[in-house]
Design a protein around this motif. Structure first.
Motif, mmCIF file in Angstrom:
data_model
loop_
_atom_site.group_PDB
_atom_site.id
_atom_site.type_symbol
_atom_site.label_atom_id
_atom_site.label_comp_id
_atom_site.label_asym_id
_atom_site.label_seq_id
_atom_site.Cartn_x
_atom_site.Cartn_y
_atom_site.Cartn_z
ATOM 1 N N PHE A 93 0.828 -1.205 0.000
ATOM 2 C CA PHE A 93 0.000 0.000 0.000
ATOM 3 C C PHE A 93 0.863 1.256 0.000
ATOM 4 C CE2 PHE A 93 -2.784 3.092 2.328
ATOM 5 C CZ PHE A 93 -3.754 3.201 1.346
ATOM 6 N N HIS A 94 1.820 1.311 0.949
ATOM 7 C CA HIS A 94 2.641 2.527 1.048
ATOM 8 C C HIS A 94 3.594 2.660 -0.126
ATOM 9 C CE1 HIS A 94 1.084 2.353 5.181
ATOM 10 N NE2 HIS A 94 1.211 3.662 5.141
ATOM 11 N N GLY A 96 3.199 1.352 -3.024
ATOM 12 C CA GLY A 96 2.356 1.624 -4.184
ATOM 13 C C GLY A 96 2.108 3.116 -4.313
ATOM 14 N N ILE A 97 1.780 3.750 -3.169
ATOM 15 C CA ILE A 97 1.539 5.203 -3.197
ATOM 16 C C ILE A 97 2.813 5.955 -3.570
ATOM 17 C CG2 ILE A 97 0.929 7.183 -1.747
ATOM 18 C CD1 ILE A 97 -0.960 5.240 -0.214
ATOM 19 N N THR A 130 -1.918 -1.479 -5.341
ATOM 20 C CA THR A 130 -2.182 -0.525 -4.264
ATOM 21 C C THR A 130 -3.639 -0.608 -3.837
ATOM 22 O OG1 THR A 130 -0.586 0.902 -5.362
ATOM 23 C CG2 THR A 130 -1.887 1.900 -3.595
ATOM 24 N N VAL A 168 -7.307 6.142 -5.814
ATOM 25 C CA VAL A 168 -6.668 5.097 -6.621
ATOM 26 C C VAL A 168 -7.675 4.504 -7.618
ATOM 27 C CG1 VAL A 168 -5.467 2.871 -6.545
ATOM 28 C CG2 VAL A 168 -4.985 4.577 -4.821
#
Lengths: 258, 493
Positions: A93-94, A96-97, A130, A168
């Motif tokens: 998640f992080h 991906g960001i 993500t 997203v």
């Protein structure tokens, strides 16, 4: 009317959002620093408050903070088990960001030629991962409350992650449906922003929605839990110096004459 | 029944179910741990003897106390970086919950780091309404009054006296949110409201009277020391001296006062180590205490008890202060007393550091290794707050035949369940279960002895071990050094 709205939302608001984001975050960091160690100059009587042993210099504190920020290693620390799935969710998640933000810098670098198909593959793959990780974390958040029978989430805990998921989703939908010409139009708009010249944004509903969601999110960051990445360098439990065995050796030699 | 199973890999049972006393756990904790409350000291004489009446800033009626409490939370947000940071940066990920041995022992979500912090965070966030800390403005008096109804000070007292300040949560929290610091801040406010558990208040009264937690007078101390050195002489054939109040000495040794009662082996070890090293050392009859209960309560007492050691060092014109075996005391010593000593050019080290160093340099000659299998329990305040991790291991590895590392070691160590001032009789049902995860962790290694250089561990673990009927014995580190120095059976030390 249409022009007034796009002018305000896609030319004025970006600056406002950026100013609120930067000033808000700096202001909150200043508030933490200004708070001082404690009323009498110590952390309730302690000179140091570090949590990580073997911190021998400022450099080791910096390494420790960066490791926490970018590897999330403490989630993997074994306490009866290792929580691999959550760690992977948090990592994807992080990162991906971070990657998606890095990809968007391409808007300001049109001289960097990357083939449309590569951009498409990278954008959709990272976006999808993500999104999947974000949904996993949202579901986990609800599950944690259920399994521990505790109400720990505030409204903004849900708002923050849901908002990112919305951004997203919109970005992914845009990437999947956008005509090839959209990238160059978006680049012109983005370069227009940095050169303070209004260039109309691409006329695409998903683009409008995606950008607006990001702008509003930037405004939201300094106000609530989204401040969390900036809290680490200001957390006194993560920085500070500890002595090492060599220092003890020096003391023993000096004082006891060994 | 436990709601979430916590188990070792390869085991089917929850760690609580592994205890033979599990049925008693079910009776005690099925509805959480809110029924176990620390009592509040009501003896005015004690409170005035330890200057709590001077520190008290509010009348003892509920509404005044509540208003004072929330006003102080607002003030702390402006004056304490750590408190403000921890109130604002939690993302409620819940990683801390199953890391807290208080939660492991009770499965009560309020008795977990995030549950405990949220008791305060809920007030803090309502005070700051929608800004969540962005605007440095505390609600006005009228708004604060509206908050009062929602505050349950009794619940806050209960759960803030069920935290051992072990900082295991801070190590595992991705942001390093240190619940112990929130606990210390809230207990500071309770002290300012004149509230303190009787055990802590009475212990502090002893420090005011005699300079140590156990009310040992100089004569009593000399008696115990005479007895100790005569036993040493019987066991080793060596004549040693337990020096007290020597006018000038290079080294001032600060023991834990419990070493004069229950942990005589540790005192023997310390006397032997310093004598064998040929140090010019002494103890000070006004500072026979390494512990510092101020760490659990408030800044004033922490500093006062810390300064007592500094004054003793100045009195004896010592060049170095050697700290005996204690866990929480080391945190206060290292992070308050050592910097204060340094102002006077005096150094401070731990006896474990000194012994490890002496063994490495060959200054201490061991006669033979103790025939025992031991495992080491890292005291929380040594491992996470005090950077004393490898030294005790080095000592044990060179003094015993077999050293076994347990699964939760070093920074990941499990707390004894009685730290943070929770060594209270009224919390006994909580204590015996809070210490269980650590005892079980040690038991799984198959060791005969569980070892830790910490006085609270020495008071707590034998009770936990007996309650759960575990075939383990508990000893201090210096005990093994003494046994290995002279080839003595560890059980007769």
């Amino acid at each position: 009317m249409y022009n007034v709205v796009t002018y305000s939302l896609y030319f004025i608001l970006p600056y406002v959002s950026l100013i609120i984001l930067v000033c808000g975050v700096l202001y909150r960091i200043t508030l933490w620093l200004n708070a001082g160690k404690g009323p009498l100059g110590l952390y309730l009587g302690l000179y140091r408050l570090v949590i990580k042993p073997r911190q021998e210099s400022l450099l080791s504190s910096v390494k420790h903070i960066l490791a926490r920020m970018f590897t999330y290693y403490t989630i993997l620390g074994s306490s009866y088990r290792r929580d691999y799935s959550t760690w992977l969710g948090v990592l994807l998640f992080h990162w991906g960001i971070f990657l998606l933000i890095a990809f968007h810098l391409h808007l300001w670098l049109p001289q960097l030629i990357i083939s449309e198909s590569l951009m498409f593959i990278l954008g959709t793959t990272v976006g999808a991962l993500t999104l999947a990780a974000g949904i996993f974390l949202l579901v986990r958040r609800i599950r944690v409350q259920r399994i521990y029978r505790v109400l720990i989430n505030y409204l903004d805990d849900y708002v923050a992650i849901s908002w990112v998921i919305v951004i997203v989703v919109l970005g992914l939908a845009l990437r999947l449906t956008a005509p090839p010409s959209l990238f160059s139009e978006a680049t012109k708009w983005a370069l227009g922003l940095t050169s303070l010249k209004y260039t109309p944004p691409p006329s695409n509903l998903l683009f409008y929605a995606h950008v607006l969601a990001v702008e509003l999110f930037m405004v939201y960051i300094p106000f609530a839990k989204m401040i969390h990445p900036f809290s680490m360098p200001v957390n006194p439990a993560l920085y500070g110096r500890f002595e090492d065995i060599n220092e003890i050796e020096r003391r023993v030699i000096r004082k006891l004459g060994w | 029944m436990v709601n979430v199973k916590v188990k070792y890999r390869g085991e089917v049972k929850d760690i609580l179910e592994a205890s033979p006393r599990y049925s008693e756990w079910v009776k005690e904790f099925s509805n959480g741990s809110g029924h176990l409350k620390a009592r509040v000291e009501a003896d005015e004489g004690t409170l005035s003897a330890i200057e709590v009446n001077k520190l008290t800033k509010v009348k003892p009626n509920p509404s005044d106390r509540k208003l004072y409490f929330i006003n102080r939370i607002g003030e702390l947000a402006r004056s304490s970086r750590a408190f403000r940071n921890y109130m604002e940066s939690c993302t409620h990920c819940g990683f801390c919950i199953d890391k807290c041995q208080m939660w492991l022992a009770t499965r009560d979500p309020n008795n977990s780091p995030v549950g405990r912090a949220d008791l305060i965070r809920n007030i803090y966030r309502r005070m700051r309404k929608l800004t969540f800390g962005l605007v440095d403005k505390v609600s006005d008096e009228k708004e604060l009054k509206q908050l009062l109804d929602s505050i349950d000070l009794d619940k806050i007292w209960t759960y803030y006296y069920q935290c051992t300040e072990c900082r295991r949560c801070a190590y595992f929290c991705p942001f390093g949110i240190d619940q112990a610091e929130i606990t210390r801040s809230i207990r500071q406010i309770f002290v300012e409201m004149g509230m303190m558990p009787p055990f802590i208040a009475k212990t502090m009264e002893c420090v005011y009277k005699t300079g140590n937690n156990m009310c040992i007078t100089k004569d009593a101390a000399l008696n115990v020391i005479d007895f100790t050195v005569s036993e040493i002489s019987e066991q080793t054939g060596k004549k040693m001296e337990g020096v007290v109040d020597k006018d000038t000495a290079d080294v001032l040794y600060i023991p834990s006062s419990t070493d004069f009662f229950t942990n005589i082996g540790t005192l023997k070890g310390a006397i032997a180590i310093m004598t064998e090293l040929g140090l010019n050392w002494t103890m000070d009859s006004q500072a026979l205490e390494v512990g510092n209960f101020g760490l659990f309560e408030d800044e004033y007492h922490l500093r006062r008890f810390g300064d007592n050691i500094v004054n003793a060092a100045l009195r004896r014109r010592a060049k170095m202060v050697i700290f005996g075996e204690c866990g929480h005391g080391w945190r206060a010593f290292k992070n308050y007393v050592v910097p204060r000593l340094a102002e006077h050019g005096i150094d401070g080290i731990s006896i474990t550091q000194l012994t490890a160093w002496a063994l490495r340099k060959g200054k201490l000659k061991l006669s033979n290794k103790v025939d025992a299998v031991v495992t080491y329990h890292d005291p929380c305040n040594l491992a996470r707050a005090g950077d004393l991790i490898e030294e005790p291991r080095e000592i044990l590895k060179s003094t015993v035949k077999e050293f076994r590392e347990r699964e939760h070691n070093r920074e990941r160590t499990l707390c004894c369940g009685a730290g943070g001032g929770l060594l209270l009789d009224e919390l006994m049902p909580l204590r015996v279960w809070a210490g269980w995860p650590s005892v079980y962790d040690a038991y799984r290694t198959g060791a005969q002895y569980m070892v830790a250089p910490c006085s609270i561990d020495k008071a707590q673990f034998p009770l936990v071990i007996e309650y759960h009927k575990v075939p383990l014995k508990f000893r201090g580190v210096s005990d093994f050094v003494y046994a290995a120095l002279y080839g003595i059976d560890i059980d007769s030390v």
